[in-house]
Design a protein around this motif. Structure first.
Motif, PDB file in Angstrom:
ATOM      1  N   UNK A  18       0.832  -1.201   0.000  1.00  0.00           N
ATOM      2  CA  UNK A  18       0.000   0.000   0.000  1.00  0.00           C
ATOM      3  C   UNK A  18       0.871   1.256   0.000  1.00  0.00           C
ATOM      4  N   UNK A  19       1.900   1.230   0.828  1.00  0.00           N
ATOM      5  CA  UNK A  19       2.789   2.396   0.928  1.00  0.00           C
ATOM      6  C   UNK A  19       3.500   2.711  -0.376  1.00  0.00           C
ATOM      7  N   UNK A  20       3.635   1.689  -1.222  1.00  0.00           N
ATOM      8  CA  UNK A  20       4.281   1.911  -2.524  1.00  0.00           C
ATOM      9  C   UNK A  20       3.250   2.104  -3.631  1.00  0.00           C
ATOM     10  N   UNK A  21       2.016   2.330  -3.240  1.00  0.00           N
ATOM     11  CA  UNK A  21       1.006   2.725  -4.223  1.00  0.00           C
ATOM     12  C   UNK A  21       0.221   1.590  -4.847  1.00  0.00           C
ATOM     13  N   UNK A  22       0.432   0.358  -4.364  1.00  0.00           N
ATOM     14  CA  UNK A  22      -0.332  -0.750  -4.925  1.00  0.00           C
ATOM     15  C   UNK A  22      -1.736  -0.745  -4.319  1.00  0.00           C
ATOM     16  N   UNK A  23      -2.736  -0.833  -5.167  1.00  0.00           N
ATOM     17  CA  UNK A  23      -4.116  -0.826  -4.680  1.00  0.00           C
ATOM     18  C   UNK A  23      -4.533  -2.269  -4.443  1.00  0.00           C
ATOM     19  N   UNK A  24      -5.063  -2.539  -3.248  1.00  0.00           N
ATOM     20  CA  UNK A  24      -5.218  -3.945  -2.842  1.00  0.00           C
ATOM     21  C   UNK A  24      -6.081  -4.749  -3.818  1.00  0.00           C
ATOM     22  N   UNK A  25      -7.121  -4.128  -4.367  1.00  0.00           N
ATOM     23  CA  UNK A  25      -7.995  -4.884  -5.268  1.00  0.00           C
ATOM     24  C   UNK A  25      -7.324  -5.159  -6.618  1.00  0.00           C
ATOM     25  N   UNK A  26      -6.244  -4.451  -6.899  1.00  0.00           N
ATOM     26  CA  UNK A  26      -5.518  -4.671  -8.160  1.00  0.00           C
ATOM     27  C   UNK A  26      -4.458  -5.757  -8.049  1.00  0.00           C
ATOM     28  N   UNK A  27      -4.268  -6.245  -6.809  1.00  0.00           N
ATOM     29  CA  UNK A  27      -3.184  -7.210  -6.630  1.00  0.00           C
ATOM     30  C   UNK A  27      -3.621  -8.577  -7.115  1.00  0.00           C
ATOM     31  N   UNK A  28      -3.131  -8.918  -8.278  1.00  0.00           N
ATOM     32  CA  UNK A  28      -3.523 -10.142  -8.936  1.00  0.00           C
ATOM     33  C   UNK A  28      -2.747 -11.321  -8.407  1.00  0.00           C
ATOM     34  N   UNK A  29      -1.498 -11.359  -8.761  1.00  0.00           N
ATOM     35  CA  UNK A  29      -0.608 -12.381  -8.255  1.00  0.00           C
ATOM     36  C   UNK A  29       0.254 -11.747  -7.170  1.00  0.00           C
ATOM     37  N   UNK A  30       0.446 -12.492  -6.094  1.00  0.00           N
ATOM     38  CA  UNK A  30       1.127 -11.916  -4.940  1.00  0.00           C
ATOM     39  C   UNK A  30       2.189 -12.871  -4.402  1.00  0.00           C
ATOM     40  N   UNK A  31       2.810 -12.462  -3.298  1.00  0.00           N
ATOM     41  CA  UNK A  31       3.845 -13.312  -2.704  1.00  0.00           C
ATOM     42  C   UNK A  31       3.246 -14.633  -2.199  1.00  0.00           C
ATOM     43  N   UNK A  32       1.952 -14.642  -1.969  1.00  0.00           N
ATOM     44  CA  UNK A  32       1.278 -15.899  -1.623  1.00  0.00           C
ATOM     45  C   UNK A  32       1.420 -16.905  -2.776  1.00  0.00           C
ATOM     46  N   UNK A  33       1.132 -16.462  -3.986  1.00  0.00           N
ATOM     47  CA  UNK A  33       1.256 -17.339  -5.157  1.00  0.00           C
ATOM     48  C   UNK A  33       2.707 -17.762  -5.367  1.00  0.00           C
ATOM     49  N   UNK A  34       3.602 -16.826  -5.052  1.00  0.00           N
ATOM     50  CA  UNK A  34       5.033 -17.116  -5.195  1.00  0.00           C
ATOM     51  C   UNK A  34       5.430 -18.248  -4.253  1.00  0.00           C
ATOM     52  N   UNK A  35       5.012 -18.142  -2.980  1.00  0.00           N
ATOM     53  CA  UNK A  35       5.391 -19.149  -1.995  1.00  0.00           C
ATOM     54  C   UNK A  35       4.708 -20.490  -2.263  1.00  0.00           C
ATOM     55  N   UNK A  36       3.489 -20.452  -2.745  1.00  0.00           N
ATOM     56  CA  UNK A  36       2.803 -21.707  -3.030  1.00  0.00           C
ATOM     57  C   UNK A  36       3.187 -22.283  -4.386  1.00  0.00           C
ATOM     58  N   UNK A  37       4.195 -21.685  -4.985  1.00  0.00           N
ATOM     59  CA  UNK A  37       4.737 -22.154  -6.267  1.00  0.00           C
ATOM     60  C   UNK A  37       3.675 -22.163  -7.351  1.00  0.00           C
ATOM     61  N   UNK A  38       2.792 -21.185  -7.263  1.00  0.00           N
ATOM     62  CA  UNK A  38       1.737 -21.095  -8.265  1.00  0.00           C
ATOM     63  C   UNK A  38       2.029 -20.003  -9.288  1.00  0.00           C
ATOM     64  N   UNK A  39       3.045 -19.198  -9.002  1.00  0.00           N
ATOM     65  CA  UNK A  39       3.423 -18.148  -9.955  1.00  0.00           C
ATOM     66  C   UNK A  39       4.902 -17.831  -9.770  1.00  0.00           C
ATOM     67  N   UNK A  40       5.631 -17.645 -10.876  1.00  0.00           N
ATOM     68  CA  UNK A  40       7.052 -17.305 -10.761  1.00  0.00           C
ATOM     69  C   UNK A  40       7.230 -15.805 -10.458  1.00  0.00           C
ATOM     70  N   UNK A  41       8.422 -15.471  -9.972  1.00  0.00           N
ATOM     71  CA  UNK A  41       8.685 -14.084  -9.567  1.00  0.00           C
ATOM     72  C   UNK A  41       8.328 -13.079 -10.657  1.00  0.00           C
ATOM     73  N   UNK A  42       8.709 -13.405 -11.891  1.00  0.00           N
ATOM     74  CA  UNK A  42       8.523 -12.408 -12.955  1.00  0.00           C
ATOM     75  C   UNK A  42       7.057 -12.071 -13.198  1.00  0.00           C
ATOM     76  N   UNK A  43       6.145 -12.976 -12.793  1.00  0.00           N
ATOM     77  CA  UNK A  43       4.734 -12.651 -13.009  1.00  0.00           C
ATOM     78  C   UNK A  43       4.106 -11.987 -11.776  1.00  0.00           C
ATOM     79  N   UNK A  44       4.818 -12.012 -10.663  1.00  0.00           N
ATOM     80  CA  UNK A  44       4.272 -11.436  -9.429  1.00  0.00           C
ATOM     81  C   UNK A  44       4.676  -9.964  -9.276  1.00  0.00           C
ATOM     82  N   UNK A  45       5.852  -9.624  -9.792  1.00  0.00           N
ATOM     83  CA  UNK A  45       6.352  -8.263  -9.554  1.00  0.00           C
ATOM     84  C   UNK A  45       5.671  -7.239 -10.451  1.00  0.00           C
ATOM     85  N   UNK A  46       5.555  -6.044  -9.940  1.00  0.00           N
ATOM     86  CA  UNK A  46       4.972  -4.962 -10.724  1.00  0.00           C
ATOM     87  C   UNK A  46       5.757  -3.676 -10.485  1.00  0.00           C
TER      88      UNK A  46
END
Ligand code: ADP
Ligand code: MG
Length: 269
Positions: free
Chosen positions: A55-83
């Motif tokens: 939030x402090x870096x301007x990410x709007x919570x409803x826009x957060x598609x893929x997150x560190x949760x997906x990263x940890x659960x091995x459901x998404x690679x880093x390059x698709x989580x970062x914005x």
């Protein structure tokens, strides 16, 4: 031609302290912004389900598609989580409250402590060529913080200039030692940074004296003052460096970045 001054692999720092409200998120955002301002390519990883760094870096919570949760659960690679963020050179891996259930969901996963490390060490992640990765940890010594410590080269500990500040440190050091013994033998302490420091307050001075006595050179020379601009900046989704570039808070975080970089000159990373 690759720039030889660039680090070959990113320097990964976990910003940790199991106490809440000591300045972890503030330090992650503003140290990240200071490094980005100095032209380093920075990634902030939000590993706190509260998502304050996001939030402090301007990410709007409803826009957060893929997150560190997906990263940890091995459901998404880093390059698709970062914005990207509004700060040039600074990218974000955001989090949401989903992350609070990761602990339980990963219980039976034998690699559960290594998931962040594996995600950051993938060839595709390395191609992103970050210079610095800062991990904002939750206020607990749980599996998320352990993942951060296993993935990191070092741990940076914000210490609020307040009574009892040092008390929690022994527990943090114990966890650090356990991670060293089990999963990450080369994990270093990057340093302890005094936050919300008030030089007119005897208590602040006492905490500083005690910290320097007990921890010596591990304590950064730079102290982050209590500064209202620092606390105002997140509600404008800005770092303090952008919100009030001439503030004492901005100067402190620039100084902290400089001190950290200087300390690392001569060491491997
Ligand atoms: P943590 O991530 O450790 O829980 P935060 O970084 O969120 O802590 O900081 C807790 C609160 O203190 C926030 O409201 C933040 O804006 C404020 N704060 C942090 N550092 C400073 C500072 N140097 N001066 C003034 N307020 C600060
Ligand atoms: Mg926080």
């Amino acid at each position: 031609m690759p720039d030889p001054s660039r680090l070959r692999e990113p320097k990964i720092v976990a910003i940790a302290n199991q106490k809440g409200g000591v300045g972890k998120t503030t330090t992650t955002i503003n140290l990240g912004a200071a490094l980005a301002e100095a032209n380093f390519k920075v990634l902030v990883i939000d590993l706190d389900p509260q998502g304050n760094a996001s939030t402090g870096l301007g990410s709007i919570s409803t826009d957060r598609n893929l997150t560190t949760y997906d990263l940890l659960l091995e459901e998404a690679p880093l390059e698709s989580v970062i914005c990207p963020t509004d700060i040039p050179n600074l990218m974000l891996a955001p989090s949401t409250t989903d992350l609070s259930s990761a602990d339980i969901e990963l219980v039976s996963n034998e690699r559960r402590s290594f998931l962040l490390r594996d995600a950051l060490r993938s060839p595709a992640a390395e191609e992103l060529a970050f210079d610095h990765v800062l991990i904002d940890c939750p206020p607990s010594l749980n599996l998320l913080t352990v993942n951060a410590m296993v993935a990191a080269h070092s741990v940076l500990v914000p210490l609020q200039s307040e009574f009892f500040a040092l008390e929690g440190l022994s527990q943090l050091m114990l966890t650090l030692r356990e991670v060293r013994q089990s999963a990450n033998p080369s994990l270093r302490i990057e340093g302890i940074v005094l936050t919300m420091f008030d030089a007119r307050n005897n208590l602040s001075l006492q905490v500083e004296e005690d910290a320097r006595k007990a921890l010596g050179d591990l304590v950064f020379e730079t102290r982050v003052p209590r500064n209202v601009r620092i606390s105002e900046a997140p509600s404008f989704a800005q770092s303090v460096l952008d919100y009030d570039t001439r503030s004492k808070g901005s100067a402190a975080y620039r100084a902290l970045a400089k001190e950290m970089l200087q300390r690392n000159v001569g060491s491997i990373r």
